[in-house]
Design a protein around this motif. Structure first.
Motif, short mmCIF file in Angstrom:
data_model
loop_
_atom_site.label_atom_id
_atom_site.label_comp_id
_atom_site.label_asym_id
_atom_site.label_seq_id
_atom_site.Cartn_x
_atom_site.Cartn_y
_atom_site.Cartn_z
N THR I 14 55.52 69.56 50.76
CA THR I 14 53.97 69.34 51.27
C THR I 14 53.28 70.75 51.40
O THR I 14 52.42 71.11 50.99
CB THR I 14 54.01 68.49 52.46
N ALA I 15 54.19 71.73 52.25
CA ALA I 15 53.70 72.79 52.74
C ALA I 15 53.10 73.66 51.19
O ALA I 15 52.28 74.63 51.46
CB ALA I 15 54.56 73.47 53.68
N ARG I 16 54.12 73.58 50.39
CA ARG I 16 53.87 74.46 49.36
C ARG I 16 52.57 74.12 48.42
O ARG I 16 51.69 74.96 48.05
CB ARG I 16 55.03 74.60 48.15
N VAL I 17 52.27 72.91 48.44
CA VAL I 17 51.17 72.38 47.98
C VAL I 17 49.96 72.77 48.52
O VAL I 17 48.93 73.27 47.93
CB VAL I 17 51.28 70.98 47.19
N GLU I 18 50.05 72.58 49.73
CA GLU I 18 48.68 72.81 50.70
C GLU I 18 48.54 74.23 50.81
O GLU I 18 47.25 74.49 50.75
CB GLU I 18 49.15 72.16 52.11
N ALA I 52 66.75 81.28 54.28
CA ALA I 52 66.39 80.13 54.96
C ALA I 52 65.10 80.63 55.88
O ALA I 52 64.18 80.07 56.04
CB ALA I 52 67.25 79.20 55.89
N GLN I 53 65.57 81.62 56.62
CA GLN I 53 64.57 82.28 57.50
C GLN I 53 63.13 82.69 56.90
O GLN I 53 62.09 82.38 57.27
CB GLN I 53 65.06 83.40 58.35
N ALA I 54 63.35 83.44 55.71
CA ALA I 54 62.32 83.68 54.95
C ALA I 54 61.45 82.57 54.31
O ALA I 54 60.10 82.75 54.47
CB ALA I 54 62.71 84.83 53.69
N LEU I 55 62.08 81.67 54.03
CA LEU I 55 61.38 80.41 53.41
C LEU I 55 60.46 79.72 54.68
O LEU I 55 59.58 79.22 54.29
CB LEU I 55 62.63 79.50 53.02
N ILE I 56 61.08 79.79 55.85
CA ILE I 56 60.50 79.10 56.99
C ILE I 56 59.25 79.84 57.27
O ILE I 56 58.37 79.04 57.58
CB ILE I 56 61.54 78.89 58.06
N ALA I 57 59.41 81.19 57.21
CA ALA I 57 58.28 82.08 57.60
C ALA I 57 57.31 81.85 56.54
O ALA I 57 55.99 81.73 56.88
CB ALA I 57 58.64 83.43 57.80
N LEU I 58 57.50 81.83 55.34
CA LEU I 58 56.61 81.77 54.36
C LEU I 58 55.55 80.59 54.36
O LEU I 58 54.34 80.58 54.20
CB LEU I 58 57.25 81.95 53.02
N LEU I 59 56.30 79.37 54.44
CA LEU I 59 55.70 78.20 54.47
C LEU I 59 55.30 77.59 55.78
O LEU I 59 54.56 76.78 55.68
CB LEU I 59 56.65 77.25 53.70
N GLY I 60 55.59 78.44 56.94
CA GLY I 60 55.28 77.51 57.99
C GLY I 60 55.84 76.59 58.56
O GLY I 60 55.37 75.54 59.04
N LEU I 61 57.45 76.26 58.16
CA LEU I 61 58.18 75.22 58.54
C LEU I 61 58.43 75.37 59.90
O LEU I 61 58.56 76.49 60.49
CB LEU I 61 59.25 74.94 57.52
N GLN I 62 59.12 74.28 60.64
CA GLN I 62 59.50 74.31 62.11
C GLN I 62 60.99 75.13 61.96
O GLN I 62 61.66 75.02 61.05
CB GLN I 62 59.66 72.92 62.55
N ALA I 63 61.12 75.69 62.98
CA ALA I 63 62.34 76.43 63.01
C ALA I 63 63.72 75.57 62.97
O ALA I 63 64.79 75.94 62.34
CB ALA I 63 62.61 77.04 64.78
N GLY I 64 63.58 74.43 63.32
CA GLY I 64 64.56 73.40 63.10
C GLY I 64 64.86 73.21 61.53
O GLY I 64 66.09 72.78 61.18
#
Lengths: 149, 149, 149, 149, 149, 149, 149, 149, 149, 149
Positions: I14-18, I52-64
């Motif tokens: 979802t984040a990638r498309v948005e 995983a950290q880089a991915l979370i930062a890039l796409l704005g996912l939650q830390a969990g």
């Protein structure tokens, strides 16, 4: 609120585990055999209104459960394949290994027709045995003959 | 000549119909219950050599049938789906409709485990009934508990 | 609010059980046969607007149900296999056991073609019988011939 | 020689096409309805010995066909999926589209139970209609109630 | 908010029924054929951004629908079996009955290869006919030859 | 000798390849379109006696093929799953990708009902195209409305 | 709150990943082998009450998890087909490739019967190997003979 | 003459039963473990030429069997579903019930990857036990890690 | 919060498309090939913590999301049948049409064994071509021999 | 004599094993790549007449094989499920595990469309590697875009 018989079945199963009530206790309150009552509680049979009331009181279900417990459900749990649960699978295997022999012997005794799964009853009992206790099951189904027309 | 147990089963079934021998007569000659004997004749169980000999003599099979009748067959007749024959289907339907109830009641009585389909026996009897004769079946399977390790 | 015809079907079925309304009563209000009306209520046919209005009023559905009740649904309930419900399975078994005979007899009478399941009607009636009441069903489908081109 | 009922069915179907005999003519010779006779000839029912004799004489089958025609066959033609033949599929589609409605209406009239596919008869007739002749089918099955135990 | 193309498809279908907009009207606003536009709205094709904007405005979807309408979806609606909807089934039956003939005739005309389902277009039209109007469909797919290597 | 329509279909297909006759030549001799004739030769349709005679003469089949070629076959080639042949699969994919859109557009134009696969005809033509020749297919099926009853 | 064993399994799996607890640590707290404990945590076995308490404390589950962890679950994870996960598939492939050989060798050593999957234990160990470490698995299942009756 | 590996497998299995040779005797003659040899004889592995020669001599197969016994066969016996034979099914059930636990524990010990079913060996032994002898199986498969790229 | 890897995969997609981020951009941030990174993002592989950290930062996912991205997922997307998406189906068709040839040629070159799908890498490139650009794929899998034991 | 392409394929495979000819030798005689030639010999492609002649001479097939080798076969070997052979399964697993990633990356590079499995070629090579030789495969398929209409 419950929107379907499935909702009521789920709530009943949840309440039974949380309250720690046995199927035998439920059957005693409903006033039917443990075999029929368990099948009915698991969503396969329709209760009479007073049976439904007793069940609702025992398990603390909402009052709206009554019409659903008395409705005639969509039955059956096998979706056309082998069941994954080992206990239920053993019964499927009995049909697979002994089914053709059962068919031959009923035909030899009665002629063409079937053993009804509707006009049907079943009792399950424990038989103590020093080599390991046994599950004894008595099944009775009406023979229905094919009639030429 | 027979090249497989399946060949022998087919020849046996053909000979039985052509000679008009009943399963009960075969069982008497073999010296086993009609239930086990019929399942074995239909390719699900292994005979002792003297049982195979009696069967060959009774039905006029070729001598080469003996090692096949005494071999342990690949068993089972359901290919993962519902059986099409109405008599056998009724048994599948019993597992579908009553299976979860059977599971619950065996667990309630015995704890976690299964009813064996191997250490197992079954008897089929006719019960006269003015409302229509009934097929009575008694099943006995050893309970096998799951043991944690 | 309802987001699909399936939502409306679920709400309709829930309301019918909770209000204790019979299919015959619903059919009387809709002004169609009980057979067509029940199939339509179960999500298989499209209603006319005034039929939908009557249904909404009778069962106390939300007004938003109307366009969905008048929409043409995705039909059919068998996912390519045998149905698990015993009553519906018996009809599947009739097709399995008598289907090839039905095919032969329609071809013998009409030639190559089919009996339409679209230009089709069905009536279900109870026939009292001292040996046990019977379900009588009359089916009428237009014959559609294959035409070479 | 025939080694199974299937062998006899194949030979019967071959002889019928080659001799150009209609199902109605076969039924007249057998002395049963065309519906039952056709199903039986296609391997779904067991004949009485004198019926089998008449059939053998009419179609010129070998004498060895008799015990097979009188044996109780393994029935059913649907292997758990949708049939590919368009005429038979239309009947499957009727069960798919109207099955849940049939279930509801039989339950509403009779309570919980099924319409028997064993104590069952069916008649197929042609109804002339200027808009295209129709296939009319009358089906009668005994209602069998589920009885609590 | 929408979390997937499926969410957007559901919202679009809901909005279309509630607003009573026809597929032809949607296609006019999008500026494509009704055939392609309907397939795309049902989640099978990717829109250009300005097409997505027009669709969002017409149906009152949320702005977040745009990237999803322009994303390339996971396509196809048949899960490996026959479709249950009667209209769609008739097309499956056409492939079942005429598929081998279509294969032979394309090979006879073009040699080994396929008719593309990607470089493909389709037009559906109504043909008035006194014996009952007809659905006319014109299909055009590029022939792609197998090339040895 | 031929014992079934399938036997005749196999012999016909074998003779055609060995003699190197095209489907168009067969259709010309039979006097029907190449589309219908090919489907019929592949075992999907019933021939008229004079058509069968012409076919037998052209391909050098045995005389016993005639009643089989004129018999109404069991139709359909898809056993409920996706076809493995790439050319036929593309047509299955068209139903999978465009099927729901076809359904919506036929309903929008005609209301509830189906496009007949029985009162149906199809023509396949080659369209020269500098970017690669195209397969053009025209399909015509009578619309059959669902009628409430 | 948890409404089913499945709910508890999901919560347990979530808590384990979030807290970073290993299966070996869980097994040590539960006081069983890692093999049995992991299967039980994944919803395949029933815990004793004190085992459930230890698990709840370790993973911070809600107290209501206890009766569910001690309930006997519906077991099995294969829905009748091949598993998609590559690691689990390799085990399925071992059964597919070596299964008939395993059958023959157990029959040769023990006669007709099975290796129990209920009276069963399994240990998984790492074997260092310069060519790549190996997974060593020891399996022990009681032999259960078929007994004629 | 043999036209395929399957022909040779059938002939080998027939000869073994007729001659009454054990798998252990065959393995001794071939010079491999009984587990590998049995799988190979059942059509899952390729023999070396001298192994094939020994096998042909022992069982009296035709000389033409050699290239087939040395050919690499199409392997696997499960067609995507559950096996019907009870002994083989128990192994399928082990994968179904313990598979996810096996997956978790191998991942915990080794990280992401699989246990090879190719670089694999297996030994089956009988363990005497007063409570009933046990089947002991030792399995060893190389761990293969997933490597990012 | 995320309760499973599936939840994280959905959120990531979802984040990638948005956000409109490409797979190539994600792969650059993760520091792996686009092929491995895309498979991992779609829930098939386990990330290292810093990836995983880089991915979370890039796409704005939650830390969990981190422990889930580093957990080893249940893999595979085909449920035992043909995929419906046309692009993925073409790959399934390649296995269907060329699979037996691939098997023969690898066996001819290497002997009995398989090409690993674990010790495996793949690169996808665009090849410009005036007749239409081509998708070029290079696949490399370690050969694993079957070893007799 | 051969009655179908399948007959010829079987005879060709039998002759190849008996004569001990390699696929590379066959490809050299046919004058095509070993990949295409092997697929064609296994019944997936149509030969040119001179190629068929060379093949017949090399393997000693009957002259009647030629029209069949030049006929366009019914293609594909997967019947809608997972293949049982381990080597072919690994390719199915690649589609299962990497398929969605392949889809995303082709769409990212080319937009909506597919990689053709018809305008397609493949080369298989051995790459020596001290850690174990590798199977290298180069695949090239034309990109075909979806075009709105």
């Amino acid at each position: 609120m419950y929107a379907s018989r499935t909702d009521v079945t789920r709530a009943l199963v949840t309440a039974r585990v949380e309250k720690g009530v046995s199927w035998a206790e439920i059957a005693a309150v409903v006033g039917r055999s443990k075999e029929w009552t368990t099948a009915a509680c698991l969503g396969q049979m329709a209760f009479e209104p007073h049976e439904a009331q007793a069940l609702i009181a025992l398990l603390g279900l909402q009052a709206g459960a009554q019409p659903w417990l008395c409705s005639i459900p969509s039955k059956g749990t096998l979706e056309g394949g082998a069941p994954s649960d080992p206990l239920i699978y053993r019964w499927y295997e009995i049909v697979s290994v002994y089914g053709p022999a059962i068919k031959e012997l009923i035909h030899e005794e009665f002629g063409d027709g079937i053993m009804s799964a509707i006009d049907f009853r079943m009792h399950i009992e424990r038989e103590p045995d020093p080599a390991g206790d046994r599950v004894n099951v008595r099944i009775s189904g009406k023979f229905l003959p094919y009639k030429p027309f």
